[in-house]
Scaffold this active site. Structure first.
Site, mmCIF file in Angstrom:
data_model
loop_
_atom_site.group_PDB
_atom_site.id
_atom_site.type_symbol
_atom_site.label_atom_id
_atom_site.label_comp_id
_atom_site.label_asym_id
_atom_site.label_seq_id
_atom_site.Cartn_x
_atom_site.Cartn_y
_atom_site.Cartn_z
ATOM 1 N N SER A 149 -9.308 1.871 3.143
ATOM 2 C CA SER A 149 -8.361 2.571 2.298
ATOM 3 C C SER A 149 -7.369 1.650 1.585
ATOM 4 O O SER A 149 -6.615 2.106 0.725
ATOM 5 C CB SER A 149 -7.586 3.584 3.157
ATOM 6 N N SER A 196 -9.842 -0.881 7.219
ATOM 7 C CA SER A 196 -9.195 -0.915 5.908
ATOM 8 C C SER A 196 -8.486 -2.222 5.571
ATOM 9 O O SER A 196 -8.087 -2.428 4.427
ATOM 10 C CB SER A 196 -8.194 0.242 5.785
ATOM 11 N N LYS A 232 0.844 -1.194 0.000
ATOM 12 C CA LYS A 232 0.000 0.000 0.000
ATOM 13 C C LYS A 232 0.882 1.249 0.000
ATOM 14 O O LYS A 232 1.865 1.322 0.751
ATOM 15 C CB LYS A 232 -0.893 -0.038 1.236
#
Length: 606
Positions: A275, A299, A200
């Site tokens: 996210s 997330s 990420k």
């Protein structure tokens, strides 16, 4: 007596007015955000001008009202919870048809995987590389090719590092062929040897983008690896790309003004969640086998649920969070925020959790065998409150399937769990998480980290459509200030209830039980609909507040071909229990299903 009832009525009236004003301001902002992010489809300038005038008036009034009545607060009763949900849901009247319109052009099918290498777990691939059954270069090349194939359909990659990754893979192959260490020795030293992974973008990979979806006038690559990335590399893993995230991880929809919108590999019209949406979409599309994400409000569970893969929010402090953007100066931050693994295969969760565990981490017995027959199983379909929507038929059907499997296979009843005052948990979670101080945000003073700059310039820029920042980042500061205005005794009353809830969970779950809990009321919805469904993220945030480990476990596809799953929750330091049950369900129901499997024809997977 009359005076007391009058004061009570005044408090109720004040709270209702405050909720109406807050919801009105929010609704106007949402409409502007959606329109500005889809100018290529529909951008009615006259409508935007009217919205700006209305919002300016409401904003001025709301400031006065908040200052005067925010002291009149108490725990939300059933009516207030329902009323809040009702007002936010009103936004659906406009957003629902609008999202149908802006998603018309998103109808391309993400191609299914065809290379047999893409159907093997990281655990298996690492073993094969160590045993010289396959080269790291072949594995890395397969995943690079797949990334290039699917990214035009899902827009999940922020920045690749393909050439460097191939050089690292060749170096590993050369090391394996030129030394006399046994596969067992290599497994001990390099448990992820030669395996590609993705990260990420909010988690630092040296030399790669680490802006976390924020617009900057110049490139700001990470200067060094985050702790968990460093540990992964030391274990032999090869990062091949960093993946998309909403700006500063502050949304449950993955889009920003740098990399754009990430789409679901099962249906371009639908969200990947957030996210960790870019990471989850890429892994679900078989363009990555393992990855790492972050979680302070679901997330590591919502995107895996929407994309049909496994994600795990670990026990607090299990992994180091150093090297993540945003970070916080608050020493309590790590009690609620965590980095964790995302994978297509459940066994890779255990592998990653063991390898990337930080020194001095809580003791979680990952190698301890779990006897499913000795576990206690509980389930809940929600918190019993009125803020969140009840679970839909797809989620209910999936949870029933899981419960029936446990009963029919192990003759163990899955009992419904009731926790007193849990219906207050949505409000408690919001207050606890917003109590965290000094989280880096767009208003953080660059010269004094514990101070904030003025918020109004950015709010006005957003209203006029000239802000570089996402709506949720613009609203974070004002919302934080709103909660700061609430009286301390109000928070302390919540804390008393919260402590009792935590104690009840601790006693029930002990060290030998798991809880089935929805990840979200429904499968992935159309893009931007999270703006009137965000209250449902309370299904996730409650376990951040409680600090309990939770695994999202896929349970198959719906009749429309969309992934559906649920959370498996355990007590602190019992992550091994949730993952053991996830492995059991993977064996029973098949786990990850390739996207667009109806187009998948005759591919060898073994």
């Amino acid at each position: 007596m009359i005076k007391r009832w009058f004061n009570f009525a005044l408090v109720i009236f004040s709270r209702v007015v405050l909720v109406i004003i807050s919801a009105s301001v929010y609704n106007v902002f949402i409409l502007i955000e959606i329109l500005l992010n889809n100018t290529d489809v529909w951008y009615p300038e006259t409508l935007l001008k009217r919205i700006e005038k209305i919002h300016k008036f409401i904003s001025n009034v709301s400031v006065i009202v908040v200052k005067n009545i925010s002291i009149q607060n108490f725990m939300m009763n059933a009516f207030m919870q329902w009323f809040l949900r009702f007002l936010v849901s009103l936004l659906a009247i406009i957003v629902y048809p609008l999202t149908l319109l802006i998603n018309i052009k998103r109808n391309k099918k993400c191609p299914p995987p065809s290379n047999p290498i893409l159907f093997k777990s990281a655990t298996t691939l690492s073993m094969m590389i160590r045993n010289k059954q396959i080269t790291s270069e072949a594995v890395v090349s397969a995943y690079i090719d797949r990334c290039k194939e699917v990214n035009p359909y899902i827009n999940a990659i922020v920045e690749p590092r393909y050439d460097v990754a191939l050089k690292e893979a060749r170096a590993i192959d050369k090391m394996i062929s030129s030394n006399d260490r046994s596969p067992e020795q290599l497994a001990k030293e390099f448990p992820l040897l030669g395996v590609p992974m993705t990260v990420k973008e909010s988690i630092a990979v040296g030399g790669m983008s680490n802006d976390c979806g924020t617009v900057y006038p110049y490139r700001k690559p990470a200067t060094k690896d985050a702790d968990i990335v460093r540990l992964a590399r030391e274990a032999g893993a090869i990062p091949i790309a960093v993946t998309n995230t909403p700006q500063l991880c502050m949304n449950w929809e993955t889009y920003n003004n740098v990399s754009g919108l990430t789409m679901n590999p099962y249906d371009q019209k639908r969200t990947t969640g957030g996210s960790s949406g870019g990471e989850s979409a890429l892994i679900a599309a078989a363009a990555s086998v393992i990855g790492v994400g972050s979680d302070i409000a679901g997330s590591l569970r919502l995107p895996p649920m929407f994309n049909g893969i496994f994600g795990h929010k670990p026990t607090p402090h299990l992994w180091s969070i150093k090297g993540h953007v945003p970070d916080s100066l608050d020493p309590t931050f790590e009690e609620y925020f965590a980095l964790g693994p995302i994978a297509r295969y459940a066994e890779d969760l255990t592998l990653l959790l063991k390898v990337l565990k930080q020194p001095g981490a809580p003791d979680v017995p990952f190698d301890k065998p779990v006897d499913i027959t000795r576990l206690k199983f509980y389930y809940m379909e929600g918190d019993g409150g009125y803020v969140m929507n009840k679970i839909g038929p797809d989620v209910k059907k999936a949870m029933n399937k899981a419960k029936n499997y446990i009963k029919s296979t192990y003759n163990v009843d899955v009992q419904e769990l009731k926790i007193q005052n849990l219906h207050h948990m949505w409000e408690i979670s919001v207050r606890v998480l917003f109590k965290i101080r000094h989280v880096a945000n767009i208003y953080t003073d660059p010269n004094e980290r514990d101070q904030l700059i003025s918020m109004w310039p950015e709010i006005l820029k957003k209203l006029f459509g000239i802000s570089d920042h996402s709506l949720t980042c613009v609203l974070y500061g004002p919302v934080q200030k709103f909660f700061d205005k609430l009286p301390e005794n109000y928070y302390q009353n919540l804390v008393k209830t919260f402590e009792q809830i935590k104690q009840d969970f601790y006693e029930v779950l002990s060290n030998d039980a798991v809880l089935f809990f929805p990840s979200f009321p429904s499968p992935a919805h159309l893009h931007y609909r999270i703006f009137y469904k965000f209250l449902n993220c309370g299904y996730l945030t409650m376990f951040n507040a409680l600090g309990l480990p939770s695994t999202n476990c896929p349970l198959g596809l719906t009749d429309k071909g969309l992934p559906v799953g649920m959370q498996i929750v355990a007590n602190k330091c019992n992550d091994h229990l949730t993952i053991a049950v996830a492995k059991e369900f993977e064996k029973a129901f098949g786990g990850w299903v390739p996207p667009n499997k109806d187009f998948f024809d005759g591919v060898k997977t073994a």
